[in-house]
Design an enzyme around this catalytic site. Structure first.
Site, PDB file in Angstrom:
ATOM      1  N   CYS A  12       0.863  -1.316   0.044  1.00  0.00           N
ATOM      2  CA  CYS A  12       0.125  -0.013  -0.172  1.00  0.00           C
ATOM      3  C   CYS A  12       0.932   1.344  -0.112  1.00  0.00           C
ATOM      4  O   CYS A  12       0.324   2.449  -0.155  1.00  0.00           O
ATOM      5  CB  CYS A  12      -1.002   0.097   1.191  1.00  0.00           C
ATOM      6  SG  CYS A  12      -1.763  -1.393   1.228  1.00  0.00           S
ATOM      7  N   HIS A  25      -8.574   3.511  -2.529  1.00  0.00           N
ATOM      8  CA  HIS A  25      -7.462   2.921  -2.314  1.00  0.00           C
ATOM      9  C   HIS A  25      -6.870   2.049  -3.337  1.00  0.00           C
ATOM     10  O   HIS A  25      -6.626   0.912  -3.050  1.00  0.00           O
ATOM     11  CB  HIS A  25      -7.194   2.163  -0.748  1.00  0.00           C
ATOM     12  CG  HIS A  25      -5.994   1.728  -0.393  1.00  0.00           C
ATOM     13  ND1 HIS A  25      -4.671   2.555  -0.442  1.00  0.00           N
ATOM     14  CD2 HIS A  25      -5.653   0.607   0.368  1.00  0.00           C
ATOM     15  CE1 HIS A  25      -3.709   1.639  -0.082  1.00  0.00           C
ATOM     16  NE2 HIS A  25      -4.343   0.693   0.383  1.00  0.00           N
TER      17      HIS A  25
END
Lengths: 389, 157
Positions: A86, A334
Site C-alpha cells: 500500500c 485505495h
C-alpha cells in the site's frame, strides 16, 4: 541534500473503471500534473512509476512504467518501476525525491497507478490484495479487512472505544469525500447508515471498509532552485520522506513503539517540527476506523485518546488538526499504487489554498502517512513525509 | 453398489488430492501422535518465532535458529468473521489472532464454532490440522485453531 519541491500534481478520479487500463488511468494523471506545474514535458528527466498488483490483476508485468510512458509520449528517459504494498505510491515519490535532492537530476516525475476492481469477482481482488503478505498467509484466507477488524476489536476492548466512535470516523471522512470530485465514494453517511450497512468483518461494516477502486496520480518533483526558473507555481517543499519496514517484535502490530511511531518521530526530527505544528494530515486508514489508532501512532494524541479526537471534532476540516480531508483511503479510494499520489495531491492543494470546499484555514505544514503490507505480523512498508510552504 | 460407487470416485479423482502448506506444521505420522506447529528458537537469546525463520530477527547474527515444536494450545487475542470470501474460501469463516505460550502471536483461521458470539478475547484455543481452502480444485491442508471444549482435549500437550 538540496531543497526540493512539488510543483505539479494530477489525478485520475478514483472509482470503478473496468473499461480502462493502467495506461488510460496514468495518462490522465501525468498530463494533469504537467499542466498543473506549467512546465514542458521535455523538462522531465527521470520517472518513477509505482504499481503493485498490475501483474496479478491485468497480466502486465515487469515493464509497466515503460508501457505507460511510451503511451504517454514520454519514453527515452530513465524509468524505475517501484512496488511496496500500500506504500507503493510513496515509494515512487521517495525515489523521485532522492534523484532530485541528491543533485542527480533537476526535474522528476512520480506516477502511481492501480487497477483493483474486477467486475463480478471481488474475491479475486481480495486475494490479490492479500498477496501483500507472506504466501502462507494469503493462501490461508487472510484478507486485510479481517486484519484491521481484529486489531480494532482488541483496541475497543482495551480502551473502551465504541462502535459509534468507529462509525463517526466514517461520518467525518465520507463528508470530506462527498465534496472531493476525485473521491470514489461521494455520499456523506450518517453514523446510523454506517452501522446499519452490512457486516463485512465483525465489527467492521461495509461503509467502514474501502471498496475496490481504480485510479492514478502523478507529481512533478523539482529542485527548489529550478522551480523558481521553470514555473510561477507555489513550490511545496518536501521537508523529508522517511521510510522503514517493521523490525521484529514479539507481538508485532500490537507492540510499542509501533513502526509508524518510529517513522513519524524520525520525520518530525528531520523536519524540525513536532506534531503540534501540523496543520493537515493524510493518513493510511485502510479500514476507516483504524484512523483512531493512527492518531496515537503518529503522536497526534496519547495512548487510548484516539476516540477523543473524533468526539471533539479535532480532526474535522474545521478542527485544529484536520485528517484525511480528501476522504482518506476508505472513501477517496485505495488503489494501492495511486493512493500515495492522491494523498500528496490533497496536501499540495491544501498548502496552495486550492482545496475548494475542503480547504483548511491557512495551513503551512502537512503530513502524509502511507503504509501497508504485513510481514511477521507487522507493517511491511511505512512512509511518513512532511511538506511545507 | 460398492463397485458402482468406486467407479464413480475414479471418474472424479481431483477432489481427493490434497496440497499441504509446507514447513508450517508437523502432520502426525501414526495414530495417537498429535500435530504441532513448527517454530524457530534462537540458541543465543532464546527467542521463539512462528512461522519459522532461518536467522534470529533480534540478534541479527549468522547463526541459524533451531526448529522447535510449539504448544498445541494458546489464547485468543482477537477475532472476526469474514463475511466476504477471499479467492478459494467459502464465506462466512472465522479468523483469530493467537498467542502461544512460547511467545509467537499470529493470525489463524478458527474452526469448531461457526457462531462468532461463541468466541471471547482471552479464551483458550487448540490446534487443528484441517482443510483450510481450495486451490485449483484441490483441497489445501493447513492449520486452524478451535475453542477448547470443556472436559475434552485433556491436559497433554
Amino acid at each position: 541534500m538540496r531543497d526540493t519541491a512539488i510543483i505539479g500534481v494530477g489525478l485520475h478520479p478514483f472509482g470503478k473503471y473496468p473499461e480502462k487500463g493502467l495506461r488510460d488511468l496514468s495518462r490522465v494523471a501525468i498530463w494533469e500534473a504537467i499542466k498543473d506545474a506549467g512546465i514542458s514535458a521535455k523538462n522531465i528527466q527521470v520517472v518513477y512509476v509505482g504499481n503493485a498488483l498490475g501483474g496479478l490483476i491485468t497480466g502486465q508485468e515487469a515493464v509497466r512504467g515503460q508501457v505507460i510512458l511510451e503511451d504517454c509520449g514520454l519514453g527515452g528517459r530513465p524509468v524505475v518501476n517501484t512496488e511496496n504494498a500500500c506504500g507503493t505510491g510513496l515509494a515512487a515519490v521517495r525515489g523521485a525525491w532522492l534523484e532530485v535532492a541528491s543533485g542527480m537530476y533537476d526535474v522528476a516525475l512520480a506516477v502511481g497507478v492501480e487497477k483493483m476492481f474486477i467486475p463480478h469477482n471481488t474475491a479475486k481482488s481480495i486475494r490479490a490484495l492479500a498477496t501483500c503478505s507472506e504466501i502462507e498467509l494469503s493462501r490461508s484466507g487472510f484478507q486485510y479487512v479481517t486484519y484491521y477488524a481484529m486489531r480494532l476489536r482488541a483496541y475497543m476492548e482495551q480502551y473502551g472505544a465504541t462502535l459509534t466512535d468507529l462509525a463517526n470516523v466514517v461520518v467525518k471522512n465520507s463528508y470530506n469525500g462527498s465534496i472531493n470530485p476525485y473521491a470514489h465514494r461521494r455520499t456523506a453517511f450518517t453514523a446510523e447508515e454506517v452501522l446499519n450497512s452490512r457486516m463485512v468483518a465483525d465489527p467492521l461494516t461495509l461503509y467502514m471498509c474501502p471498496a475496490m477502486a481504480d485510479g492514478a496520480g502523478a507529481a512533478i518533483i523539482c529542485s527548489m532552485d529550478m522551480a523558481k526558473k521553470l514555473t510561477s507555481r507555489l513550490p511545496v517543499k518536501i521537508d523529508c520522506c522517511t521510510f522503514r519496514a517493521a523490525k521484529f517484535s514479539p507481538h508485532g502490530e500490537y507492540d510499542d513503539p509501533h513502526t509508524f511511531t518510529l517513522c513519524a518521530q524520525e520525520a518530525y526530527e528531520k523536519a524540525g517540527i513536532g506534531p503540534e505544528d501540523l496543520d493537515v494530515a493524510e493518513v493510511a486508514d485502510a479500514a476507516i476506523p483504524m484512523e483512531l489508532i493512527l492518531y496515537e501512532r503518529l503522536l497526534f494524541c496519547g495512548k487510548g485518546e484516539g476516540p477523543k479526537l473524533i468526539r471533539d471534532g479535532t480532526t474535522r476540516i474545521d478542527g485544529s488538526l484536520p485528517v484525511n480531508t480528501s476522504g482518506g483511503f476508505g472513501i477517496r479510494g485505495h488503489p494501492l499504487g495511486a493512493t500515495g499520489l492522491a494523498e500528496i495531491a490533497e496536501v499540495v492543494w491544501q498548502l496552495r489554498g486550492e482545496a475548494g470546499p475542503r480547504q483548511v484555514a491557512n495551513p503551512k505544514v502537512a503530513m502524509v502517512h502511507d503504509s501497508g503490507g504485513v510481514v511477521g505480523y507487522d507493517t511491511a512498508a511505512c512512509y511518513v513525509s512532511i511538506f511545507s510552504k | 453398489m460398492a463397485n458402482s460407487r468406486s467407479s464413480e470416485a475414479e471418474c472424479q479423482p481431483a477432489k481427493k488430492e490434497t496440497r499441504v502448506l509446507e514447513g508450517l506444521f508437523h502432520l502426525p505420522a501414526s495414530p495417537g501422535e498429535q500435530p504441532y506447529l513448527i517454530g524457530s528458537k534462537c540458541s543465543v537469546c532464546g527467542l521463539v518465532v512462528f512461522p519459522k525463520r532461518t536467522f534470529c530477527p533480534v540478534c541479527e547474527i549468522d547463526k541459524p535458529m533451531d526448529e522447535v515444536p510449539l504448544s498445541r494450545k494458546g489464547k485468543l487475542v482477537s477475532y472476526t468473521c469474514a463475511r466476504v470470501p477471499s479467492e478459494g474460501m467459502t464465506a462466512p469463516y472465522l479468523m483469530g489472532t493467537i498467542d502461544l505460550p512460547e511467545g509467537p502471536r499470529f493470525i489463524s483461521l478458527i474452526a469448531g464454532e461457526q457462531d462468532i458470539n461463541a468466541l471471547k478475547i482471552g479464551m483458550e484455543v487448540e490446534l487443528l490440522i484441517d482443510k483450510i481452502a481450495e486451490e485449483e480444485g484441490h483441497d489445501l491442508i493447513g492449520y486452524k485453531f478451535q475453542p477448547v471444549k470443556k472436559g475434552q482435549g485433556g491436559d497433554h500437550k
